[in-house]
Scaffold this motif. Structure first.
Motif, PDB file in Angstrom:
ATOM      1  N   LYS A 155       0.831  -1.204   0.000  1.00 58.17           N
ATOM      2  CA  LYS A 155       0.000   0.000   0.000  1.00 58.17           C
ATOM      3  C   LYS A 155       0.869   1.258   0.000  1.00 58.17           C
ATOM      4  O   LYS A 155       0.510   2.268  -0.630  1.00 58.17           O
ATOM      5  CB  LYS A 155      -0.921  -0.007   1.217  1.00 58.17           C
ATOM      6  CG  LYS A 155      -1.990   1.072   1.160  1.00 58.17           C
ATOM      7  CD  LYS A 155      -3.094   0.827   2.148  1.00 58.17           C
ATOM      8  CE  LYS A 155      -4.228   1.833   1.951  1.00 58.17           C
ATOM      9  NZ  LYS A 155      -5.381   1.575   2.841  1.00 58.17           N
ATOM     10  N   ALA A 159       0.791   4.186  -2.882  1.00 60.08           N
ATOM     11  CA  ALA A 159       0.653   5.616  -2.608  1.00 60.08           C
ATOM     12  C   ALA A 159       1.752   6.408  -3.306  1.00 60.08           C
ATOM     13  O   ALA A 159       1.498   7.451  -3.921  1.00 60.08           O
ATOM     14  CB  ALA A 159       0.677   5.872  -1.099  1.00 60.08           C
ATOM     15  N   LEU A 169      -1.789  13.927  -4.831  1.00 64.00           N
ATOM     16  CA  LEU A 169      -2.282  12.756  -4.106  1.00 64.00           C
ATOM     17  C   LEU A 169      -3.206  13.237  -2.992  1.00 64.00           C
ATOM     18  O   LEU A 169      -2.911  14.237  -2.321  1.00 64.00           O
ATOM     19  CB  LEU A 169      -1.112  11.975  -3.507  1.00 64.00           C
ATOM     20  CG  LEU A 169      -1.446  10.658  -2.809  1.00 64.00           C
ATOM     21  CD1 LEU A 169      -1.847   9.600  -3.844  1.00 64.00           C
ATOM     22  CD2 LEU A 169      -0.242  10.154  -2.000  1.00 64.00           C
ATOM     23  N   LEU A 171      -5.104  11.862   0.459  1.00 71.17           N
ATOM     24  CA  LEU A 171      -5.254  10.831   1.471  1.00 71.17           C
ATOM     25  C   LEU A 171      -6.577  11.056   2.180  1.00 71.17           C
ATOM     26  O   LEU A 171      -6.785  12.105   2.792  1.00 71.17           O
ATOM     27  CB  LEU A 171      -4.096  10.891   2.474  1.00 71.17           C
ATOM     28  CG  LEU A 171      -2.682  10.858   1.880  1.00 71.17           C
ATOM     29  CD1 LEU A 171      -1.633  11.048   2.969  1.00 71.17           C
ATOM     30  CD2 LEU A 171      -2.443   9.552   1.130  1.00 71.17           C
ATOM     31  N   LYS A 179      -3.567  10.801   8.541  1.00 70.04           N
ATOM     32  CA  LYS A 179      -3.480  11.304   7.162  1.00 70.04           C
ATOM     33  C   LYS A 179      -2.385  12.361   7.019  1.00 70.04           C
ATOM     34  O   LYS A 179      -1.557  12.289   6.106  1.00 70.04           O
ATOM     35  CB  LYS A 179      -4.844  11.852   6.738  1.00 70.04           C
ATOM     36  CG  LYS A 179      -5.958  10.810   6.723  1.00 70.04           C
ATOM     37  CD  LYS A 179      -7.285  11.384   6.314  1.00 70.04           C
ATOM     38  CE  LYS A 179      -7.895  12.265   7.380  1.00 70.04           C
ATOM     39  NZ  LYS A 179      -8.271  11.523   8.604  1.00 70.04           N
ATOM     40  N   VAL A 325      -5.939   7.761  -2.084  1.00 75.12           N
ATOM     41  CA  VAL A 325      -5.524   6.631  -1.260  1.00 75.12           C
ATOM     42  C   VAL A 325      -6.416   6.613  -0.024  1.00 75.12           C
ATOM     43  O   VAL A 325      -6.530   7.620   0.685  1.00 75.12           O
ATOM     44  CB  VAL A 325      -4.045   6.739  -0.838  1.00 75.12           C
ATOM     45  CG1 VAL A 325      -3.696   5.661   0.180  1.00 75.12           C
ATOM     46  CG2 VAL A 325      -3.144   6.629  -2.059  1.00 75.12           C
TER      47      VAL A 325
END
Length: 426
Positions: A155, A159, A169, A171, A179, A325
Motif C-alpha cells: 500500500k 501511494a 495525491l 489521502l 493522514k 488513497v
C-alpha cells in the motif's frame, strides 16, 4: 567610460550575505515603492538589500549604492537569480519607475532569468562568505517510514506510485488515521530527507480564499493595500529556481475550504500534463504581460476527513486531478509492535486492539454511519513512558476523546452511544 569609473558590481554570494544578516538581525528597512525582492518567503526592498550588500562587500559602512531604484537595481539582482516582483499592478507608461520596458519584462516573473556567469566584483571588494552554521536535514529512509506509518509495503508503494504518476495525491479516511502524518512522511521519502525548506503545510478552512492561496491585495503595516503573492505562488517560485529537486505542498483538511474558489483557474495547472511554462496563464491580479505556471517538480499532497457531514463532496474537476488513497484504522500487528517499542505493556496493547476493533465493527455495521466514521489509531500513538501510568492514560483517552465522539455519532440514539461507551470502558 573606463572600467575604473564603472560602478562596482555584486555577486550572488554578497547579496545572500546581506539577506542572511537581515534575517538574523531582523533589521527594519524602508519599504519599497513598487518592487520587492522575494527570498525564502519574505519580502525586501531591492535597493536597500543591494545597499547593504555593497557596504558589506566593500567593508565601508558609509558607501552609497551607485545604481538607482527600480529597473537598474532590479536587473542586476535578476541576473544574480533573485526574484523581483511588483507590490501592485502598474499602468502602461506609469512614472512610478521610469522604465516601462522593465514592467513588460515581468512576464518572466515566475520563471526567473538565470545567468550561469556571476557578475564580476569590484577590485578590492571583500567577497569572502562565512561558512554556514546550519546543519543539513536528517535523512529519511524507507525503513523509517515502514516503522512509523503502519501501512503494508504494497500500500505504501501504491501511494508513492500515485503521487509520482499524478503529482497530486489525496489521502482520505476517518478521523485519527494519520493522514497528515503520512502526507509528511511521503514527502520525506521522495525528498530522501526531512527537509523543511522544500515542504510547506497549509490547512484549508471556510474563510481561506484565492487571495490567501494564490495572489491578492492585502493591507501592509502602513494600512495600504498591496499586491501580495500567496503560499502557492511563493512555493512555485522556489521550486522553479531549483528544478532538479522536488518540492511539496501539503494541504491539510482540503475539503474544509471552498476548493474551486481557492484554486480558481489554477485547477487547470494542477494536472500532471499541464505543468511548465508552455501552459502558463495570466493571473487576475498580476500586472499585464505576466504569466504563472506550476513547475514540474512541485507535488501536492492533500488530506480529507470522510466523517465530517458538514462538508460537501469534492467536485469531479478536482477529483480527476488527484490520485486517491484510502486510509483505515490500523490496530493490527504493525501497530501493536509499535506500541511495544514504546514500552507499553502487553495487556494494555491487547485492550486497545480488541476494544477498538470491536467498536469499529459496530460503527461500520450501523446503516447511519458506516466505515467512514470508524475510530483511528492515532489517538493511542503517544503513550506515557512509565508502565504504571498507562492504564489511567488509556481510560482518560476513552472517556475524554472517544466517548464524546460516540455521543455525537449517535446523537438521536443515546442508548446506542451509552452501550458502546460501556463496552469500551469495561
Amino acid at each position: 567610460m573606463s572600467s575604473s569609473t564603472s560602478p562596482p558590481l555584486l555577486t550572488r554570494q554578497q547579496v545572500l550575505r546581506a539577506l542572511r544578516q537581515l534575517e538574523r538581525d531582523d533589521q527594519p528597512l524602508p519599504p519599497s515603492t513598487v518592487y520587492d525582492l522575494v527570498y525564502r518567503g519574505r519580502r525586501y526592498p531591492p535597493r536597500a538589500v543591494a545597499q547593504l550588500a555593497y557596504r558589506l562587500a566593500t567593508d565601508d559602512a558609509t558607501a552609497t549604492w551607485p545604481l538607482g531604484s527600480g529597473a537598474p537595481t532590479n536587473r542586476l539582482l535578476e541576473k544574480l537569480d533573485f526574484t523581483i516582483t511588483t507590490k501592485r499592478p502598474t499602468l502602461a507608461n506609469s512614472s512610478l519607475d521610469g522604465d516601462v520596458a522593465a514592467q513588460e519584462q515581468l512576464a518572466d516573473l515566475y520563471t526567473g532569468r538565470p545567468s550561469r556567469q556571476p557578475l564580476r566584483a569590484a577590485k578590492g571588494a571583500i567577497v569572502g562568505e562565512p561558512a554556514a552554521t546550519y546543519g543539513s536535514s536528517p535523512t529519511y529512509t524507507r525503513h523509517q517510514a515502514e516503522q512509523e506509518v503502519f501501512l503494508a509495503p504494497q500500500k505504501l508503494d501504491a501511494a508513492l506510485a500515485g503521487l509520482r504518476r499524478r503529482k497530486n495525491l489525496l489521502l482520505q479516511g476517518p478521523p485519527g488515521t494519520g493522514k497528515t502524518f503520512l502526507a509528511r512522511r511521503l514527502a520525506w521519502l521522495e525528498l530522501g530527507t526531512q527537509d523543511a525548506a522544500r515542504t510547506e503545510l497549509v490547512q484549508f478552512h471556510p474563510s481561506y480564499s484565492y487571495e490567501d492561496f494564490v495572489q491578492g491585495f492585502r493591507p501592509d503595516a502602513g494600512g495600504k493595500f498591496r499586491l501580495t503573492d500567496g503560499l502557492l505562488v511563493q512555493l512555485c517560485r522556489r521550486a522553479t529556481q531549483d528544478p532538479t529537486r522536488p518540492y511539496f505542498l501539503l494541504i491539510d483538511e482540503l475539503n474544509r475550504g471552498n476548493v474551486s474558489r481557492i484554486f480558481g483557474e489554477l485547477l487547470l495547472l494542477l494536472e500532471a500534463d499541464k505543468r511548465g511554462p508552455a501552459h502558463a496563464v495570466a493571473l487576475p491580479y498580476a500586472p499585464a504581460g505576466t504569466h504563472f505556471y506550476v513547475p514540474e517538480n512541485l507535488y501536492v499532497i492533500g488530506t480529507m476527513n470522510t466523517a465530517d457531514r458538514s462538508l460537501t463532496p469534492l467536485d469531479y474537476a478536482l477529483r480527476r486531478r488527484f490520485a486517491f488513497v484510502e486510509l483505515e484504522p490500523e490496530f493490527g500487528p504493525a501497530f501493536q509492535e509499535f506500541l511495544r517499542r514504546q514500552g507499553m505493556g502487553a495487556e494494555i496493547i491487547q485492550q486497545i486492539a480488541t476494544r477498538l476493533t470491536e467498536l469499529n465493527q459496530t460503527i461500520a455495521d450501523d446503516p447511519d454511519l458506516g466505515v467512514d466514521f470508524r475510530i483511528g489509531h492515532s489517538y493511542f500513538c503517544q503513550p506515557p513512558a512509565q508502565p504504571l501510568e498507562q492504564p489511567a492514560w488509556l481510560r482518560l483517552i476513552l472517556e475524554q476523546e472517544i466517548a464524546p465522539l460516540l455521543a455525537e455519532y449517535w446523537l438521536d440514539e443515546p442508548a446506542k452511544a451509552t452501550a458502546a461507551r460501556r463496552r469500551l470502558l469495561a
